[in-house]
Structures are given as C-alpha cells and as structure tokens.
Design a protein around this motif. Sequence first.
Motif, PDB file in Angstrom:
ATOM      1  N   LEU B  97       8.887 -18.614  -1.790  1.00  9.66           N
ATOM      2  CA  LEU B  97       8.452 -18.005  -3.091  1.00  9.66           C
ATOM      3  C   LEU B  97       8.596 -16.538  -3.118  1.00  9.66           C
ATOM      4  O   LEU B  97       8.772 -15.858  -4.260  1.00  9.66           O
ATOM      5  CB  LEU B  97       6.991 -18.786  -3.434  1.00  9.66           C
ATOM      6  CG  LEU B  97       6.816 -20.226  -3.738  1.00  9.66           C
ATOM      7  CD1 LEU B  97       5.589 -20.555  -3.769  1.00  9.66           C
ATOM      8  CD2 LEU B  97       7.774 -20.798  -4.851  1.00  9.66           C
ATOM      9  N   ARG B  98       8.021 -16.153  -2.151  1.00  9.03           N
ATOM     10  CA  ARG B  98       7.864 -14.619  -2.062  1.00  9.03           C
ATOM     11  C   ARG B  98       9.352 -13.814  -2.061  1.00  9.03           C
ATOM     12  O   ARG B  98       9.386 -13.170  -3.052  1.00  9.03           O
ATOM     13  CB  ARG B  98       7.467 -14.040  -0.706  1.00  9.03           C
ATOM     14  CG  ARG B  98       5.892 -13.792  -0.717  1.00  9.03           C
ATOM     15  CD  ARG B  98       5.329 -12.947   0.603  1.00  9.03           C
ATOM     16  NE  ARG B  98       6.124 -13.121   1.595  1.00  9.03           N
ATOM     17  CZ  ARG B  98       5.736 -13.854   2.560  1.00  9.03           C
ATOM     18  NH1 ARG B  98       4.427 -14.727   2.598  1.00  9.03           N
ATOM     19  NH2 ARG B  98       6.252 -13.979   3.679  1.00  9.03           N
ATOM     20  N   GLY B  99      10.083 -14.369  -1.513  1.00 10.88           N
ATOM     21  CA  GLY B  99      11.472 -14.006  -1.551  1.00 10.88           C
ATOM     22  C   GLY B  99      12.318 -14.112  -2.865  1.00 10.88           C
ATOM     23  O   GLY B  99      12.945 -13.092  -3.492  1.00 10.88           O
ATOM     24  N   VAL B 100      12.064 -15.277  -3.564  1.00  8.28           N
ATOM     25  CA  VAL B 100      12.550 -15.417  -4.850  1.00  8.28           C
ATOM     26  C   VAL B 100      12.006 -14.542  -5.871  1.00  8.28           C
ATOM     27  O   VAL B 100      12.857 -13.643  -6.568  1.00  8.28           O
ATOM     28  CB  VAL B 100      12.524 -16.892  -5.386  1.00  8.28           C
ATOM     29  CG1 VAL B 100      12.634 -16.821  -6.622  1.00  8.28           C
ATOM     30  CG2 VAL B 100      13.051 -17.852  -4.645  1.00  8.28           C
ATOM     31  N   ALA B 101      10.871 -14.380  -5.765  1.00  5.89           N
ATOM     32  CA  ALA B 101      10.061 -13.214  -6.683  1.00  5.89           C
ATOM     33  C   ALA B 101      10.655 -12.004  -6.366  1.00  5.89           C
ATOM     34  O   ALA B 101      10.811 -11.017  -7.435  1.00  5.89           O
ATOM     35  CB  ALA B 101       8.471 -13.429  -6.544  1.00  5.89           C
ATOM     36  N   PHE B 102      10.828 -11.577  -5.271  1.00 11.77           N
ATOM     37  CA  PHE B 102      11.202 -10.171  -4.905  1.00 11.77           C
ATOM     38  C   PHE B 102      12.360  -9.946  -5.323  1.00 11.77           C
ATOM     39  O   PHE B 102      12.897  -8.915  -5.989  1.00 11.77           O
ATOM     40  CB  PHE B 102      11.121  -9.745  -3.260  1.00 11.77           C
ATOM     41  CG  PHE B 102      11.724  -8.710  -2.897  1.00 11.77           C
ATOM     42  CD1 PHE B 102      11.215  -7.511  -2.945  1.00 11.77           C
ATOM     43  CD2 PHE B 102      13.041  -8.589  -2.316  1.00 11.77           C
ATOM     44  CE1 PHE B 102      11.485  -6.183  -2.859  1.00 11.77           C
ATOM     45  CE2 PHE B 102      13.677  -7.390  -2.058  1.00 11.77           C
ATOM     46  CZ  PHE B 102      12.837  -6.156  -2.191  1.00 11.77           C
TER      47      PHE B 102
END
Lengths: 267, 318
Positions: B97-102
């Motif tokens: 999730l963190r990576g996608v949002a970034f």
Amino acid sequence: MSTPTLRTGEPLVHAVNVSKSFHDNHVLRGIDLDVYPGQVVVLLGPSGSGKTTFIRCINQLETIDGGRIFVDGELMGYADKGGVLHRLKDKEIAAQRRDIGMVFQRFNLFPHKTVLENVMEAPIKVKGENRKVVEERAIALLGRVGLADKPAAYPGQLSGGQQQRVAIARALAMQPKLMLFDEPTSALDPELVGEVLAVMRELAASGMTMIVVTHEMGFAKEVSDHVVFMDGGVVVEEGHPNDVIGNPQHERTKLFLRRVLAEDESG
Amino acid sequence: MTTQTMDRPGEINARPVRHPGRWVAVAIIAIVAAMMISSLVTNPKWDFGYAFQIMQQSSVINGLWMGTILGTVGSMILGVVLGVILAVMRLSDNFVLRGVAFVYTWFFRAMPRYVLLAIMASGVGYLYNKFDIGVPFGQQIAKSLGLSSDLTFFQFNWNDYSSTVWIGILGLGLSEAAYMAEIARAGILSVDKGQAEAAQALGMSPGMTMTRIVLPQAMRVIVPPTGNETIAMVKDTSLFIAANVITELYYQSTLFGSKAFKIMPGFVAATLWYLIVCSILMVGQSYLEKYYGRGFGAPTGKKRKKAEQKIIAAGADH
C-alpha cells in the motif's frame, strides 16, 4: 514477602516471565505479576525501569517479545492453537481491550469532542450500547468524579485535574474489569494532584481492580494492597506497602525511596 | 502629597516614530491607481457594457455552472476522497500500500495538468477507443478454452466521454488527489499519538480510530490548504480546453470576445466571474475552519452555557 490481603480465587491479571525490547534496549526482563480481583497494585521505580512499558503491554499498546500475559484467563494478543501461538487480528485485540480501562499521563481526551461526548463515545461506538442508557451512565460518572457541571465543556477549557477526572470517567464508562493508571498525576500542577487521587481512592474503595504506576507514596501506602518495586526491567522487591515502603530490604529500593521521599518533603 | 511623589515620573507624552517611507509609498500607489482608473475611463476598448453583457449570456452562465463549478466540485470530491485514501495508505504498515501510494503521488505531482487532460481526452481514446469490462485477459482465456462468451460484462466507448466535463473531472481529480494526499498526510501526522492510543485503549478498531478520532482532528490542519486547493481548482478548470471540453467559463466568455473582435471585454467577463466565485469560496472556507477548530479556540460562551444547562436538566430528569 507478606501475603496481600485480598487473594481470592483466580488472578485477574496473570503475567509470567514478560520480556520486551526496543531494538537493543531490553526494557522488561522477565516480569511476573499476579493481580487478584479487587486488588490495588502500585508499580514503583525510577524512570526507565520499565513500569510504564509493562502496563502498556497488559492492554497490548506494546507487544511483548517473551512470556505470557493473561487477563481474566484470556491470553492477551495471541491465540494458542495446540501450543503454537497465532498473533490476533487488530479487531480481536481491540475486543480484548474493551474490559481494560486505561488512564494516561497526558490525559489524551479527544479535544474535538465535549466532555460528555468523550465519555459516551466508546460505549456507543465500540459496544453498540443504547445512547439513552449510556448518557445516563455518563452523567452519573461525571457526577462521581465531581464534574457534573461540565458536560458541554471541551477538554481545552478544563484544568489538568479536571481533564484527568474526565479521562477516568471515560474509561469507567466502558465498565471495565481492570483499570490501568500510567502516572496519572505526573503531568499535573501539585495543587491539582489531590483531586485526581481522591477519585482514585474512591474507585479503589468501590472494589475496582487497579494497577497504578505512580510516584505518589502517600497513595501507595494508604490505598494499595501490593507494591512492586521495579528497576532495570526486573522486579526488585514486592509485597505489602508497609513492608516495601516502610521497611525495604534491598539497597536499590532504599535508595529510590530516600530520593523520592526527600523530594516530597522539599516539594 | 510628599515631595517624593512630585519627583516620580508622570504620564508619557512621547512623539511617535515617523514613517516617511509610508507616505512616499502612498504617493506612488496613488499615481499608479490614477493611471489605471484613467485607462478604464478613457479607453473605449475596455467596453465594460459589453463585458457585463457577456457575463449574462446563457452559454457563459451554463459554462460557469456546468463546466467551472461542476468541474471544481467534482474534481475536488474525487481529489479529497482519493487523497485521504492515499494518505492512509502512505502511513500504513503494509509496504505494498505504501509503495502504490508513493508511486501514485510521484507520478501525478510530476504531470502537468494540461498535459494530463490532453492525454485523458485524446491519448487514451487513441490507444483504446472501447473498454471491455470483464475478467482480466478474459478474451485470451476464452479463446484458448474455446468458450463462446469472451468473459466481458460490459463495454463502454471512451470517446463518448472524451469531450465532456466528466473527463475533465477525472483528469483534474486524479491530479488533485496527489496533492491532497500530502495535505491529508500532514494533517494525520499532526494529531498527537496519544489520541490513537486512547482510542485503542477504549477498544476501538484501527479503522474506527482513524475515522472517529484522528481524521476529525486532522481536518483542522487539512481544511485551510484544501480551501486553497479548491480556489486553485476553480482557476484550473480553464485548462479543460486541453481535453476539448468547451462548456466552461473561460472558453465561452472569450468566444464572445473574439467573435465581436472585442477580446478584452471577453477576458474581463471571465475575470469578474472568477473573482466572484473565488470570493464566495473564501467566505465558505472561513466557516469550515471555525467548525473544525471547535474545542481548540476560545470558549464559545453563550452557546456552551445553554448546552450545559440542557444536559444538566436532562440528567436531573432521570
């Protein structure tokens, strides 16, 4: 060690060999503690001794690395499936916390909600209780902590002592079996400490099971059934307050008490 | 009175500090203002009468409502909702999730809105003019299995939407979400950690802690910059032309200006509408700030007393 006065039936809190590290810092090194229903246990110790971390572990605000904590017979944070521990889901951990009230050093009232809303929030939203019933109970609790005239105030409009009493009422609104107090008077002006301790005395007298981290020696001596002195993540000495505070056996305890009591007199 | 009091210093009657620079500045501003007023009065090309006429044209009013205002509201709703979701993803324990949002935030913050709108309108339709909604790779799977169905549930034609306000809303909303994500993240991080702990200690789930305790407090920090974003968005709807969206204030006003060879009145008509809409938004923003600042400012005197009396009276009934 003397035998505490109220040891009946199964312990409400049963902690065995609890250990916890933050990175390289070994904060708890094998803590054992049993708290029986109706008991008031005070944790004493210098800052950094692990007492705050320990009570935060009881309601899973911190996870433990070793040992077990049982509250009312239930293993906290894990499901034991045939000897293998499975970490509980967030929702299941949330459910375990419902019966444990906690009062924080910095009160942590919800600033965007009024006093009454603060007290009513969790019973309605978490337990799904009837609003009318909760409101009645909340108003009664505010009366009990001496704030019947402040339901519509926002926390920012109250003194520290008043805020802490609201925080106690908020925790009690969930009708917990156990109350944890994390240095509840440490952030207060000296003249406001008394009003919070008075509420806690009344609560203890009503039979609530309490674990209290505090430096208030008067409270420990007069109200508690059992005092635990911790240092460096281990229990150094424990027993009846008359013994641990009145006649400590260990050098470390004696030193700590001399310093705290000297501070009390000069303050 | 003793002599002692006579010696004690009395009332202060000092000369104020002089500010000659201010008077020079006032003189310069007055001269510039006089020149501007002179231009407005003496140059007939301003033609304010025609500007006011343009402002009242039904196609301009329609462009204002169905393009500029609908576009702003739509893309801000999309931007705020998606932005808050992205912010929560950014702060999640889950690295996916963190990576996608970034990556999302990185891409859309680096994309100029004009280019994005052009791609949305023409580029996507150029690649795929029909979208089949169904099982991923459904057509290939169906073919290899010899199925009669191609596992498509429904189909829509991108070009049917490519020149509508909806494509403009989608483009600006996706872009806005990247900025809102940063604003929402700052707001969430501004809330004391003790708040979430207190909520958890009361048995609230992480989701409830976020929506009932953390986000309402984060709003205090989120609302002011979101107001600015909304005002900026009103102006960015003038980029709709990149997506061939012509039902929009700027295009419609200047159309009248250029048709009549009076371009300045066309610009003035659009400018005045933008000023009016943005002024109204600024007033609305100050009300929102007051609402989300409750519990933080000074006591709201009378209102609070009344509420208290009501509750105490209700309590006495039980």
